[in-house]
Scaffold this motif. Structure first.
Motif, PDB file in Angstrom:
ATOM      1  N   LEU A 225       0.810  -1.217   0.000  1.00  9.11           N
ATOM      2  CA  LEU A 225       0.000   0.000   0.000  1.00  9.11           C
ATOM      3  C   LEU A 225       0.845   1.270   0.000  1.00  9.11           C
ATOM      4  O   LEU A 225       0.332   2.364  -0.249  1.00  9.11           O
ATOM      5  N   LEU A 226       2.135   1.128   0.306  1.00 11.63           N
ATOM      6  CA  LEU A 226       3.029   2.288   0.300  1.00 11.63           C
ATOM      7  C   LEU A 226       3.387   2.652  -1.137  1.00 11.63           C
ATOM      8  O   LEU A 226       3.446   1.789  -2.014  1.00 11.63           O
ATOM      9  N   PRO A 227       3.660   3.936  -1.407  1.00  8.72           N
ATOM     10  CA  PRO A 227       4.072   4.334  -2.768  1.00  8.72           C
ATOM     11  C   PRO A 227       5.420   3.736  -3.123  1.00  8.72           C
ATOM     12  O   PRO A 227       6.247   3.465  -2.252  1.00  8.72           O
ATOM     13  N   ASP A 228       5.603   3.502  -4.429  1.00  9.90           N
ATOM     14  CA  ASP A 228       6.877   2.924  -4.864  1.00  9.90           C
ATOM     15  C   ASP A 228       8.042   3.857  -4.592  1.00  9.90           C
ATOM     16  O   ASP A 228       9.159   3.417  -4.349  1.00  9.90           O
ATOM     17  N   HIS A 229       7.785   5.182  -4.602  1.00 11.76           N
ATOM     18  CA  HIS A 229       8.881   6.125  -4.390  1.00 11.76           C
ATOM     19  C   HIS A 229       8.322   7.390  -3.737  1.00 11.76           C
ATOM     20  O   HIS A 229       7.267   7.874  -4.102  1.00 11.76           O
ATOM     21  N   ASN A 230       9.024   7.854  -2.764  1.00 11.72           N
ATOM     22  CA  ASN A 230       8.599   9.089  -2.079  1.00 11.72           C
ATOM     23  C   ASN A 230       9.685  10.135  -2.306  1.00 11.72           C
ATOM     24  O   ASN A 230      10.707  10.131  -1.638  1.00 11.72           O
ATOM     25  N   PRO A 231       9.496  11.051  -3.281  1.00  9.65           N
ATOM     26  CA  PRO A 231      10.564  12.001  -3.635  1.00  9.65           C
ATOM     27  C   PRO A 231      10.865  13.003  -2.533  1.00  9.65           C
ATOM     28  O   PRO A 231      11.963  13.536  -2.485  1.00  9.65           O
ATOM     29  N   GLN A 232       9.940  13.253  -1.636  1.00  9.27           N
ATOM     30  CA  GLN A 232      10.165  14.254  -0.596  1.00  9.27           C
ATOM     31  C   GLN A 232       9.810  13.686   0.779  1.00  9.27           C
ATOM     32  O   GLN A 232       8.690  13.844   1.264  1.00  9.27           O
ATOM     33  N   PRO A 233      10.776  13.004   1.408  1.00 13.72           N
ATOM     34  CA  PRO A 233      10.529  12.490   2.753  1.00 13.72           C
ATOM     35  C   PRO A 233      10.208  13.643   3.699  1.00 13.72           C
ATOM     36  O   PRO A 233      10.568  14.787   3.442  1.00 13.72           O
ATOM     37  N   PRO A 234       9.532  13.380   4.816  1.00 12.15           N
ATOM     38  CA  PRO A 234       9.138  14.441   5.742  1.00 12.15           C
ATOM     39  C   PRO A 234      10.314  15.302   6.173  1.00 12.15           C
ATOM     40  O   PRO A 234      10.267  16.516   6.107  1.00 12.15           O
TER      41      PRO A 234
END
Length: 908
Positions: A609-618
């Motif tokens: 369910l998580l996105p394949d890539h998160n370009p901007q982590p918190p």
């Protein structure tokens, strides 16, 4: 498409097993550059369906085969079934003849019926093994009565006979009157029974009398002497005199022999050589006659005089009555003793003189003893090594002939017109004291050959008769590791896969089978049949009673597989069975495996369910790297540990370590952090490796998830390419076993992450213990500067996971509030978190005081035990250690409760 929240094994198990079969993954790769790893299955008997013990044993074998396959070995797991001579014959007579006897339908028809039974049960057994996920090479399936297997049996018999190591002789055997055959010592089950000791007067020719004691008065009809230990001063005066046997009026000598136990009865014993093994030895030494008084059904024969025709226990009752009438029965006293029973039909065994075929064991045993002493063959657990050697040092010759029809008929032919077919032919005429007419027109030559000779090579007589006996089932089974691989004719598989690598079996057949296979391996191949013997425990119910169909406490593997799924059953069995210990199983045991497979499925579901890539982590802070470093370090430690344990033939421990890693580290911590981070890159890698570690234990769920996280592996079914199986695997079962990356084992990252865990756990526990429902503020005091940096970098995760509202640091110890001490830091919950309105201090105080009283009482009781000299002198060391650990735990608990009580008293 949304994934189900619970794993459904029934949607995937049959699907994947069929794909594995179609792709040929169970077959060994034809690659001469690979080392081989071979298991020949302990062949289940064709007497019925598999039980839970079979499920455990075959799961064990499949784990090791799948492990070695993934390591790159050329693996072969060769399946098969055993004809189980006596056991199958008993069942066929009971289930198929329906009131008829085998004699009525004849030998050929009976054997045809037995073959039909075996064929049906073989199919059922093989199907059960497939349901269990066993990755056997099914095209190599063997049956102990297959022509090539029978050829090996006859070859072995002939070779040993020509060496003089197989011989025919008259000896005491364990005779089963129900099965009408001899059985081995190992097939006799001794049961404690309440009987009687009968004291009987024997008159002497001198006018005196002696008193002997016996548990079997009916056998006195075959007495040929009385005996006294020469050291027995009470009775030595009778040695050399002559007694008169009651009823028969036969004079019998009174002899001296050191084998007599002077403590038994009066110290004077009756000698019945044809019906007692010790008496037989005494008779051999003193050259006494041997008189058989029963036929093959334990009916008294003509040597029993007026008792002829009575069954043995009817004869016993009549003999006792007659002894009373004669006034020579002095007394009868209760007596408990071990009575031998046939382990196939539970009939009481009759020790009986009989002509049988034997294998000399002393010569065969020597290399088999040396191999284990020198660790050429290793036992796991090692304690079984001593058990094996003790039996081998004292080994006796092996009776290999059986008076049944189902099995390998003896390759022995007699030069005569006919053979006596009843049990009386098994005694020498002069020893029996009876006359038997013989029609014997041949020269009595014994011819041992695979095929019936046309004529006697000695006299030319063409009237040759084959022995009607068959060989003991174990005579085919002891050749199993070599006969299944082609001995004596086909050397290709022998050269490729022999010696085999592992034998997994139960300790109760260590003498029946394990020892004999080792002897056969050295005798016929000059090599051990296997390098390792893994002995697992016996499956028992929740009360510790061995599971059996008779007791009705067994669990049918098919039923629990249908309810829980194969993976759940396999994992539950392995995690319950300690190394060599007896697993105690009840149906809810399998909840362990079902819960675990669901946990694994939901771990994948969360990651998917998580996105394949998160370009901007918190926040691009070191905290993200720390969690990754920690989980990768833990993973690589796990890979190293599990591989080492499996290499040392441990199963429960590695399965539990994977369980702990997946459930408590990966799911409870790392995935919780991922929910905040929303980045699954490292998680996929960790899951992939964990699935491969788990695959030997739970093959179906791991394949299903692995295919989903490796979509490129989903290629149309085809035979695997050995050149690409490691780099582009199409299935997890031919993927590469994980290798530990030493550079990723990071003790510093583990220590730093431990700090975060300890803070979160401390906050969670304190909130739970004090029933604080809202977010709390914490103050942390630490003199370690790097700790402060670590905490600050991971503050977001501490707050979310520990339900903390605010984190502050201090250099002084605050007054009031709760204090939690962890490694390297003190954590304080200020007083304002405990005021009325946030928690009910009065209510919580009463709960804590009640808990304090309870723990204090347990503490005092534990102290009393540890201060008791009787407990310390009698209790096992491990019990004492555990009791001391309890004491320490209670003391720590009291200190914590005292702090909380003081804290709440201050708040009121």
């Amino acid at each position: 498409m949304e994934l189900a929240t619970r794993y459904n094994p029934f949607e995937v198990e049959q699907k994947w097993y069929q794909i594995w079969m179609e792709r040929g993954y169970f077959k060994p790769l034809p690659n001469p550059n690979l080392n081989s790893f071979t298991i020949v299955i302990p062949p289940p008997n064709v007497t019925g369906i598999l039980h839970l013990g079979h499920a455990l044993n075959n799961t064990i074998q499949d784990i090791f085969i799948r492990y070695k396959r993934m390591q790159g070995f050329e693996t072969l797991w060769l399946p098969g079934v055993d004809h189980a001579g006596i056991a199958t014959q008993v069942i066929v007579e009971r289930e198929l003849l329906k009131g008829s006897t085998k004699e009525e339908i004849g030998r050929d028809k009976f054997i045809a019926l037995a073959y039909e039974w075996a064929k049906d049960k073989k199919a059922t057994i093989l199907e059960q093994l497939k349901e269990l996920g066993c990755s056997c090479d099914w095209e190599r399936t063997k049956f102990t009565l297959d022509p090539e297997m029978s050829n090996a049996v006859y070859e072995a018999f002939i070779r040993l006979y020509n060496k003089g190591w197989i011989y025919k002789g008259d000896y005491i055997v364990n005779w089963c009157p129900r099965c009408e055959t001899a059985i081995s010592d190992l097939e006799v089950e001794h049961q404690e029974e309440q009987g009687h000791l009968y004291y009987i007067k024997y008159p002497l020719t001198t006018g005196e009398s002696i008193t002997v004691a016996t548990t079997r008065p009916e056998t006195m009809l075959g007495d040929t002497a009385c005996a006294i230990n020469p050291q027995d001063t009470r009775n030595a005066c009778y040695i050399g005199k002559t007694a008169i046997l009651p009823f028969v009026n036969r004079p019998i000598p009174i002899i001296a022999d050191e084998r007599v136990d002077p403590q038994f009865g009066t110290g004077i014993v009756k000698i019945t050589p044809a019906h007692d093994p010790i008496d037989f030895e005494i008779a051999e030494y003193h050259k006494l006659p041997k008189i058989l008084i029963m036929d093959k059904r334990a009916i008294i024969n003509e040597n029993g005089g007026k008792y002829k025709g009575l069954a043995r226990f009817d004869a016993r009752r009549q003999v006792i009555d007659d002894l009373k009438g004669m006034g020579v029965l002095e007394k009868v006293v209760p007596y408990t003793y071990a009575v031998g029973h046939c382990h196939r039909c539970n009939t009481i065994i009759e020790p009986m003189l009989s002509t049988q075929w034997f294998v000399r064991q002393k010569e065969l045993a020597r290399p088999a003893i040396s191999a284990v002493e020198n660790n050429e063959i290793r036992f796991y657990p090692e304690r079984w090594k001593g058990v094996y050697l003790n039996w081998m040092y004292n080994i006796k010759d092996w009776c290999i002939s059986r008076q049944i029809w189902w099995g390998h008929r003896l390759p022995v032919f007699y030069c005569q017109d006919e053979m006596e077919q009843d049990a009386n032919r098994r005694q020498k005429t002069e020893d029996r004291g009876q006359k038997t007419e013989k029609s014997n027109l041949g020269c009595n030559e014994i011819i041992v050959a695979k095929e019936a000779p046309v004529q006697c090579p000695k006299c030319g007589n063409k009237n040759l008769v084959q022995d009607t006996d068959v060989l003991d089932t174990w005579f085919s089974s002891w050749l199993w590791p070599i006969s299944t691989l082609g001995w004596p004719n086909n050397r290709a598989d022998l050269n490729r896969f022999y010696p085999t690598s592992l034998l997994s079996t139960a300790p109760e057949i260590i003498f029946f089978w394990v020892a004999r296979m080792i002897m056969a391996g050295y005798e016929f191949m000059g090599k051990p049949p296997f390098n390792t013997v893994y002995l697992h425990g016996t499956v028992r119910d929740a009360k510790g009673i061995k599971m059996s169909r008779t007791l009705g406490n067994g669990i049918d593997p098919r039923e629990v597989i249908t309810k829980y799924g194969t993976d759940a059953v396999r994992f539950s069995l392995i995690t319950t069975a300690g190394e060599g210990g007896d697993p105690h199983i009840e149906e809810n045991t399998f909840e362990i495996g079902r819960s675990f497979t669901n946990k694994l499925w939901n771990a994948y579901r969360l990651i998917s369910l998580l996105p394949d890539h998160n370009p901007q982590p918190p926040t691009p802070n070191p905290q993200i790297e720390l969690a990754d470093k920690w989980i990768l370090s833990q993973l690589n430690r796990l890979i190293k540990e599990v591989s080492g344990l499996l290499d040392n033939y441990k199963l429960q421990e590695p399965s539990m370590r994977i369980y702990d890693f997946l459930w408590h580290k990966f799911c409870d911590w790392y995935l919780e952090i991922l929910k905040i981070r929303n980045d699954k890159g490292v998680a996929i890698r960790v899951l992939d490796n964990t699935l491969r570690l788990l695959h030997p234990f739970v093959p179906f769920v791991t394949e299903e998830i692995w295919q989903r996280i490796n979509p490129k592996s989903q290629i149309l079914p085809q035979m695997r390419d050995p050149e690409k199986s490691g780099t582009n695997p199409k299935s997890i079962m031919i993927s590469e076993w994980p290798k530990a990356e030493k550079q990723e084992i990071d003790a510093e990252a583990e220590e730093e992450f431990d700090l975060i865990q300890n803070i979160v756990i401390a906050c969670r526990n304190t909130r739970a213990e004090l029933n604080i429902p809202k977010l709390i503020k914490i103050i942390i005091k630490t003199e370690l500067l790097n700790y402060k940096k670590i905490i600050e970098a991971n503050a977001t995760y501490i707050k979310i996971l520990g339900k903390v509202e605010m984190i502050e640091f201090t250099d002084i110890i605050p007054t009031g509030g709760a204090r939690i001490i962890i490694k390297g830091a003190d954590i304080f919950i200020p007083q304002q978190n405990l005021i009325t309105g946030i928690i009910d201090s009065n209510k919580e105080l009463k709960k804590l005081e009640a808990e304090y009283s309870k723990v204090e009482s347990l503490l005092q009781g534990t102290k009393s035990r540890l201060n008791s000299p009787e407990f310390l002198s009698k209790a096992p060391q491990e019990v004492i250690v555990k009791t001391q650990e309890k004491l320490n735990s209670y003391e720590q608990k009291l200190l914590k409760l005292a702090d909380h009580i003081k804290l709440l008293n201050t708040a009121l």
